[in-house]
Design an enzyme around this catalytic site. Structure first.
Site, mmCIF file in Angstrom:
data_model
loop_
_atom_site.group_PDB
_atom_site.id
_atom_site.type_symbol
_atom_site.label_atom_id
_atom_site.label_comp_id
_atom_site.label_asym_id
_atom_site.label_seq_id
_atom_site.Cartn_x
_atom_site.Cartn_y
_atom_site.Cartn_z
ATOM 1 N N HIS A 1 -7.846 -10.447 44.233
ATOM 2 C CA HIS A 1 -8.093 -9.154 44.880
ATOM 3 C C HIS A 1 -9.568 -8.754 44.715
ATOM 4 C CE1 HIS A 1 -5.353 -5.989 46.652
ATOM 5 N NE2 HIS A 1 -6.464 -5.280 46.586
ATOM 6 N N ARG B 1 -10.438 -6.683 41.537
ATOM 7 C CA ARG B 1 -10.108 -5.253 41.545
ATOM 8 C C ARG B 1 -8.830 -4.938 40.778
ATOM 9 N NH1 ARG B 1 -12.750 -2.761 45.779
ATOM 10 N NH2 ARG B 1 -11.086 -1.330 46.389
ATOM 11 N N LYS C 1 -0.108 -13.450 48.834
ATOM 12 C CA LYS C 1 -1.515 -13.231 48.451
ATOM 13 C C LYS C 1 -1.589 -12.720 47.009
ATOM 14 C CE LYS C 1 -5.620 -10.589 49.951
ATOM 15 N NZ LYS C 1 -5.763 -9.432 49.088
ATOM 16 N N GLY D 1 -13.851 -10.400 52.231
ATOM 17 C CA GLY D 1 -13.591 -8.968 52.119
ATOM 18 C C GLY D 1 -14.847 -8.124 52.228
ATOM 19 N N GLN E 1 -0.830 -7.585 56.764
ATOM 20 C CA GLN E 1 -0.671 -7.595 55.295
ATOM 21 C C GLN E 1 0.287 -6.494 54.882
ATOM 22 O OE1 GLN E 1 -2.414 -4.975 53.145
ATOM 23 N NE2 GLN E 1 -1.111 -5.707 51.472
ATOM 24 N N SER F 1 -11.995 -14.059 47.173
ATOM 25 C CA SER F 1 -12.559 -13.394 45.991
ATOM 26 C C SER F 1 -13.937 -13.942 45.632
ATOM 27 C CB SER F 1 -11.642 -13.453 44.768
ATOM 28 O OG SER F 1 -10.430 -12.741 45.054
ATOM 29 N N GLY F 2 -14.941 -13.241 46.076
ATOM 30 C CA GLY F 2 -16.314 -13.559 45.696
ATOM 31 C C GLY F 2 -17.166 -14.222 46.754
ATOM 32 N N THR G 1 1.044 -9.024 49.801
ATOM 33 C CA THR G 1 0.157 -8.910 48.633
ATOM 34 C C THR G 1 0.978 -8.565 47.401
ATOM 35 O OG1 THR G 1 -1.696 -8.284 50.014
ATOM 36 C CG2 THR G 1 -1.863 -7.713 47.690
ATOM 37 N N ARG H 1 -9.293 1.336 37.514
ATOM 38 C CA ARG H 1 -10.535 1.131 38.277
ATOM 39 C C ARG H 1 -11.549 2.176 37.837
ATOM 40 N NH1 ARG H 1 -8.383 -0.419 44.366
ATOM 41 N NH2 ARG H 1 -7.282 -2.310 43.730
ATOM 42 N N TYR I 1 1.964 -4.217 51.928
ATOM 43 C CA TYR I 1 2.281 -3.682 50.606
ATOM 44 C C TYR I 1 3.739 -3.300 50.732
ATOM 45 C CZ TYR I 1 -2.541 -3.456 48.914
ATOM 46 O OH TYR I 1 -3.799 -3.776 48.471
ATOM 47 N N SER J 1 -4.446 -4.337 56.899
ATOM 48 C CA SER J 1 -3.831 -3.839 55.667
ATOM 49 C C SER J 1 -2.796 -2.756 55.947
ATOM 50 C CB SER J 1 -4.929 -3.258 54.776
ATOM 51 O OG SER J 1 -4.373 -2.420 53.798
HETATM 52 C C1 FNR Z 1 -9.341 -4.846 49.301
HETATM 53 N N1 FNR Z 1 -8.348 -5.818 49.232
HETATM 54 C C2 FNR Z 1 -7.099 -5.548 49.756
HETATM 55 N N2 FNR Z 1 -6.136 -6.525 49.767
HETATM 56 C C3 FNR Z 1 -4.932 -6.291 50.316
HETATM 57 O O1 FNR Z 1 -4.091 -7.192 50.323
HETATM 58 N N3 FNR Z 1 -4.663 -5.069 50.888
HETATM 59 C C4 FNR Z 1 -5.564 -4.056 50.902
HETATM 60 O O2 FNR Z 1 -5.313 -2.970 51.407
HETATM 61 C C5 FNR Z 1 -6.820 -4.280 50.295
HETATM 62 N N4 FNR Z 1 -7.766 -3.304 50.269
HETATM 63 C C6 FNR Z 1 -9.032 -3.563 49.803
HETATM 64 C C7 FNR Z 1 -10.021 -2.579 49.868
HETATM 65 C C8 FNR Z 1 -11.318 -2.873 49.487
HETATM 66 C C9 FNR Z 1 -12.371 -1.820 49.609
HETATM 67 C C10 FNR Z 1 -11.643 -4.169 49.018
HETATM 68 C C11 FNR Z 1 -13.053 -4.536 48.635
HETATM 69 C C12 FNR Z 1 -10.666 -5.130 48.918
HETATM 70 C C13 FNR Z 1 -8.633 -7.166 48.703
HETATM 71 C C14 FNR Z 1 -9.142 -8.090 49.811
HETATM 72 O O3 FNR Z 1 -8.127 -8.413 50.717
HETATM 73 C C15 FNR Z 1 -9.668 -9.402 49.234
HETATM 74 O O4 FNR Z 1 -8.689 -9.981 48.394
HETATM 75 C C16 FNR Z 1 -10.958 -9.217 48.439
HETATM 76 O O5 FNR Z 1 -11.792 -8.258 49.036
HETATM 77 C C17 FNR Z 1 -11.684 -10.548 48.369
HETATM 78 O O6 FNR Z 1 -12.829 -10.453 47.599
HETATM 79 P P1 FNR Z 1 -14.304 -10.203 48.200
HETATM 80 O O7 FNR Z 1 -14.454 -11.086 49.421
HETATM 81 O O8 FNR Z 1 -14.388 -8.747 48.525
HETATM 82 O O9 FNR Z 1 -15.169 -10.588 47.055
#
Ligand code: FNR
Length: 390
Positions: A287, A290, A263, A341, A153, A319-320, A181, A190, A155, A127
């Site tokens: 995400h 989130r 993404k 994640g 990844q 996701s999930g 992303t 949040r 941003y 990230s």
């Molecule tokens: C993320 N995710 C995320 N995605 C991204 O593109 N850059 C990031 O910096 C972050 N940071 C981040 C922090 C935390 C604590 C979480 C839980 C998630 C999203 C991540 O890449 C992914 O899309 C999700 O976590 C997928 O869902 P699950 O597997 O956590 O349910």
């Protein structure tokens, strides 16, 4: 070919010496295990979703509604989970999702994740909000098994010089695919974090990549080490608050030679636009619930998106996902590979590098056994017919 299911025998054999695994082998119980040991701020940051948590729950409910129909006498004794996605060969169709600020859950953060990923040969996606620099994570990802597989990844900074500089550092450090992303150009409402007034970034955590970046530093009067507050104040508008448009994508193509993956895609029309824009892949993702509370479950939109663009670019999913059967379901619905994640982040919280290794090995063993016991030798044998909606 790696036999991930073999982890089962290893665990039972260790039981003969009265040893049990360092924490649960059940991916759906990792959150509960982590809650017991983590500080409330970091735990809430990892576990929480946007708003009332409707999409966070919907992601899980979508997996629960979908059931596997096992097939018998298929000789699925020997399985091959390996695959190649966008030129990256991987032992299973699983990548570690980009997760920022990992040092809030364990001091070794992304370095521990990078080491565990290299040991297992599982690709990691670093990230932009990493707690360690691109170069330090790349060095940690060069494990005893040889070099790991790493994607970067982005941003997308609101400063072209910083973007170009970060991309060139990622390339020089051996990151092969760029994951852009799209869904987090600003943070969602949040509530879990707001209620605790907890945000890692304004504490200077998750800023290692820009703070070590020459182009970002050039815009500061004093270095981030001398004046961290000024650096954070510049970080905020550089990384948040401004959305972009499709016509900006050629800029990234100009400055990144490898594959580019978008993404955060949830709509078929956006998936088609990704194809039209010449992108190499998409991650169907919300995400992890989130960002847009009340948004559809990511799994629910996967079939229509895979049907529309699956022949034109790589369709990945997240996701999930918590268990091996969740991965089987996502692959059956058209994902070429999945990103995981929170499960590995809880592993990191519970045991650093060893914890990531155990969480990921458990997930892959569960995937391997579930794939075989439902009658399949490879993920290519899965299709929507493997499943039934209940
Ligand atoms: C993320 N995710 C995320 N995605 C991204 O593109 N850059 C990031 O910096 C972050 N940071 C981040 C922090 C935390 C604590 C979480 C839980 C998630 C999203 C991540 O890449 C992914 O899309 C999700 O976590 C997928 O869902 P699950 O597997 O956590 O349910």
């Amino acid at each position: 070919m790696t036999s991930f299911g073999g982890y089962q025998n290893e665990i039972y054999l260790q039981g003969l010496g009265d040893q049990v695994p360092m924490f649960t082998t059940d991916g759906s119980r990792l959150e509960e295990a982590a809650r017991a040991t983590m500080e409330p701020g970091p735990f809430g940051y990892v576990a929480g979703g946007a708003g009332a948590g409707a999409t966070l729950r919907a992601n899980r409910e979508a997996f629960d509604r979908c059931r596997i129909v096992p097939r018998m006498l298929t000789d699925a004794t020997k399985r091959d989970l390996s695959t190649t996605v966008l030129g990256t060969s991987m032992p299973a169709p699983v990548l570690l999702a980009p997760v920022g600020v990992q040092s809030i859950v364990h001091p070794d953060g992304e370095l521990a994740t990078a080491r565990a990923a290299a040991e297992l040969g599982v690709p990691m996606v670093l990230s932009t909000a990493s707690s360690y620099s691109i170069e330090d994570v790349a060095a940690a990802n060069k494990g005893s098994n040889g070099d790991g597989q790493r994607w970067y990844q982005l941003y997308w900074p609101n400063d072209d010089d910083v973007t170009i500089s970060i991309l060139s550092r990622a390339k020089a450090a051996g990151f092969t695919t760029l994951v852009l992303t799209l869904d987090t150009w600003t943070l969602a409402w949040r509530t879990v974090d707001l209620d605790q007034a907890y945000l890692p970034f304004i504490r200077g955590i998750g800023t290692a990549i820009p703070f070590s970046d020459p182009a970002f530093r050039a815009g500061l009067d004093k270095s981030p080490e001398e004046d961290p507050t000024a650096a954070i104040l510049r970080w905020i508008p550089t990384f948040t608050g401004t959305d972009k448009r499709w016509d900006r994508l050629p800029f990234l193509r100009e400055h990144w030679e490898g594959p580019i993956v978008l993404k955060g895609i949830q709509h078929v029309d956006d998936a088609r636009r990704a194809v039209d824009a010449g992108m190499d892949g998409i991650v169907v993702s919300n995400h992890g619930g989130r960002q847009v509370d009340g948004a559809v479950a990511s799994l629910d939109v996967l079939p229509e998106i895979a049907a529309a663009v699956g022949d034109d670019l790589a369709v990945l999913f997240d996701s999930g996902i918590r268990t091996g059967s969740d991965i089987v379901k996502a692959l059956a619905l058209g994902a070429q590979a999945v990103l995981v994640g929170r499960p590995f982040v809880y592993g990191l919280a519970l045991g650093g590098q060893d914890g990531v290794r155990h969480a990921v090995r458990s997930l892959l063993a569960d995937l391997d056994l579930t794939l075989g016991l439902s009658g399949h030798r490879t993920s290519a044998e899965l299709s929507p017919d493997t499943l039934r909606q209940s």
